[in-house]
Design an enzyme around this catalytic site. Structure first.
Site, short mmCIF file in Angstrom:
data_model
loop_
_atom_site.label_atom_id
_atom_site.label_comp_id
_atom_site.label_asym_id
_atom_site.label_seq_id
_atom_site.Cartn_x
_atom_site.Cartn_y
_atom_site.Cartn_z
N ASP A 1 0.42 6.25 -2.16
CA ASP A 1 -0.88 6.28 -1.22
C ASP A 1 -1.79 4.98 -1.81
OD1 ASP A 1 -1.85 7.08 0.69
OD2 ASP A 1 -3.76 6.98 -0.57
N GLU B 1 2.31 1.46 -0.25
CA GLU B 1 1.75 1.33 0.73
C GLU B 1 0.26 0.17 0.35
OE1 GLU B 1 -1.94 4.09 3.94
OE2 GLU B 1 -1.76 4.38 1.56
#
EC number: 3.2.1.196
Length: 657
Positions: free
Chosen positions: A334, A369
């Site tokens: 993330d 990401e």
């Protein structure tokens, strides 16, 4: 329980060796560390007098798994220098494998602003728990699906299973539900090869959400990265329940990829609680400004500092635990730009080097990401091999092409060819582009074609949260309900989007529920909706769309050009040919200014036909005898074997006899 012995400095955390437990904690600035042992409400404090470098350690003979413990760490309280030690606060072991209970907001958890808070937090702070990591894997083998054959399926443990009627009620919404035969059969019949699970690391709910009676449903607020989240377990043994699930998924040939959060922690900003890292070594674990304030590159109040050797070691050991002890196959990181900050982003940052050189992590599937919210945060295409990356350009451009018609055929082709202008560099391969239409963060596919605007009022932020850049199109009516003509147009759009997703070069990722038309009622930021709004609505599944999606995945497997791990060459007809509606090679003008019509011939035998115009159009097909390929209807408009009559905004795939 015997006297505390010196023990050893490695490994960090608490480790049971069959005769006792070794405890080891990193803190470079502490002046005193106490190991706190709990027997019910009774607390026994044992000073850790042994220190090797910055590791404080001790060994407790006769201690057993299940022992509850924590730490009190003393030292300077000087926020301007980043030091926030406060021995009044019971702290979780940052390497703990389990936590006893749940963090409920309480003022006593706060460490203090300019002065240390004097209140003791032990009464309201859940302790860490010693866990025996031994487990019989019964010969478990990782599937090791090649990247070029991988189809990702992003799902939330509770959201995927909580409302499934075929799963026993007692285990719905848990790890055990993922391992139930009904779910395993569903995933294998759908055809996905890897389950990308939203966070299962132990998280905490933000105080703001608790005050509104909400929870952090998604789990991107990690508290204990080594611990299996106990709120998603059906049993009182989360670690082994999770490992049982991994083993069952592997037996079904499905890989497990974890969405992990190493960009920030649940301690939030200076107003947040002191639960673990802040009280152990604030200045080492977090990126701080010159005056000791927290950087906020993740938008969550703090940022973990992986540039620090001790923090890097902690993160690498955590990933090793999940891979070697829990047998997970890979990780999605993330806000991964933060992991490479020095503080500017560098593709040669220590974190990336450590992964490439690690004995086992280098063989995992690694997905970034590729952004954070700070200046210089957008880094699509800049991550080093062997990373794949979420490709938001694919997401946005496919939406714009099909739903708004404001991009040329050339952009569609570039995205269809794994965004080679972004990823074809160095040793990177087409699978580095993780192609997606939707993810947990945003509209579902159904909502994408039913709503022009987000509807996030249930989140308690007056609909201010969630992005406004959705590139969605409601086809003339806002909301799920509409007349049959509108619904038919929506179905055509969903099929066109799914076709270009699942038949593009690169690694496709499907959001759980998109395959059968799941809706979140227009909420594009359901992070705090641990309820029926965000759980999948199996009882409302569109079976025809589900059959179409699974058929596309089967079709993908049959096309050699989509199974290769190399970039397409335009001069190789066994790869791809780009043709106009007349069956001729596209001119430069047609690429950038022409009509939204295209024929993509793959591996000579398969022909993807794109009519992204608002009118019916006839396509002249390449030489050969063609038929409609499943899952497209055999009654689709193939007129004479040489002409296809394309309906408005439609796609079709033909196969040469």
């Amino acid at each position: 329980m015997g006297e505390l012995l010196a023990g050893r400095p490695r490994p960090l955390g608490s480790h049971f060796d069959g005769e006792g437990v070794n405890f080891a904690l990193f803190s470079s600035g502490a002046s005193r560390v106490e190991l706190c042992i709990f027997d019910g409400l009774r607390e026994q404090r044992l000073p850790l007098t042994a220190r090797t470098g910055d590791i404080w350690h001790g060994y407790l003979p006769d201690a057993q798994p299940g022992l509850c413990y924590g730490y009190r760490v003393d030292g300077a309280f000087d926020p301007s220098r980043g030091q926030r030690f406060n021995a009044n606060k019971l702290l979780l072991d940052p390497c703990a494998r389990q936590m006893d209970g749940w963090v409920v907001d309480d003022q006593r958890l706060h460490g203090g602003y300019h002065q240390p808070d004097p209140s003791d937090s032990a009464e309201v702070m859940p302790p860490s728990v010693v866990v025996d990591e031994h487990y019989d894997w019964q010969g478990d083998r990782l599937p090791r699906t090649p990247w070029s054959q991988t189809v990702l399926y992003e799902a939330h443990v509770r959201g995927l299973t909580r409302r499934h009627p075929g799963i026993p009620a007692a285990i719905r919404g848990t790890y055990a539900a993922l391992a139930h035969p009904v779910m395993l059969d569903y995933l294998t019949q759908l055809g996905v090869t890897a389950l990308e699970l939203m966070p299962v690391q132990q998280h905490a709910d933000e105080p703001r959400l608790q005050s509104m009676g909400l929870r952090n449903y998604w789990g991107y607020n990690t508290l204990l990265p080594f611990a299996v989240d106990n709120s998603l377990a059906a049993s009182d043994d989360p670690l082994n329940e999770f490992r049982d699930t991994v083993r069952a998924l592997h037996q079904a040939g499905i890989e497990v990829i974890l969405d992990v959060v190493f960009n920030h922690s649940a301690e939030l900003d200076v107003d947040g609680p002191t639960l673990t890292l802040r009280g152990i070594d604030n200045a080492s674990y977090y990126w701080l400004t010159e005056n000791g304030d927290y950087h906020n590159w993740a938008g969550c109040g703090n940022v973990l500092r992986l540039e620090h050797p001790a923090v890097l070691h902690w993160v690498i050991e955590c990933l090793t635990f999940w891979h070697e002890v829990c047998h997970v196959d890979g990780f999605r990181f993330d806000l991964a730009t933060i992991l490479g900050r020095l503080p500017d982003f560098s593709s040669s940052a220590p974190f990336f080097t450590a992964l490439r050189n690690h004995r086992s992590l280098r063989d995992c599937k690694l997905i970034a990401e590729p952004w954070d919210i700070s200046p210089g945060g957008y880094q699509l295409g800049q991550f080093p091999a062997p990373f794949a990356e979420w490709n938001d350009r694919f997401r946005d451009d496919m939406r714009r092409f099909w739903l708004h018609g404001d991009l040329p055929i050339g952009v569609l082709a570039r995205r269809f060819a794994a965004s080679s202008e972004v990823f074809e560099r160095g040793s990177r391969q087409p699978w580095a582009s993780v192609n997606m239409l939707t993810s947990h963060d945003g509209f579902t596919l159904r909502d994408l074609v039913c709503f022009n605007h987000k509807h996030n009022d249930a989140n308690g932020e007056q609909n201010r949260d969630g992005t406004n850049s959705n590139f969605s199109f409601n086809h003339g009516t806002e909301g799920l309900e509409a007349d049959e003509t509108t619904q038919a147009r929506r179905r055509v759009s969903q099929q066109a989007l799914l076709t270009t997703l699942l038949l593009s070069q690169g690694t496709p990722m499907l959001l759980a529920g998109d395959e059968f038309g799941n809706s979140q009622q227009g909420n594009n930021n359901a992070y705090c909706q641990d309820n029926a709004l965000a759980w999948l609505h199996w009882d409302q599944a569109d079976d025809a769309l589900l059959a179409f999606t699974s058929g596309l995945i089967r079709l993908r497997r049959s096309i050699p050009a989509l199974q290769r791990g190399r970039w397409w060459r335009d001069d190789d007809e066994d790869d791809v040919r780009w043709l106009n509606a007349q069956g001729e090679a596209l001119t430069p003008y047609e690429w950038e200014q022409g009509t939204h019509q295209l024929q993509i011939q793959l591996s000579e035998r398969w022909l993807l036909l794109v009519n992204a115009t608002p009118q019916v159009s006839d396509f002249s097909l390449p030489e050969g005898e063609w038929r409609v390929a499943p899952p497209f209807s055999a009654t689709d408009h193939l007129l004479d074997g040489q002409t296809w009559r394309g309906q408005a905004n439609a796609v079709c795939v033909l196969v040469k006899q």
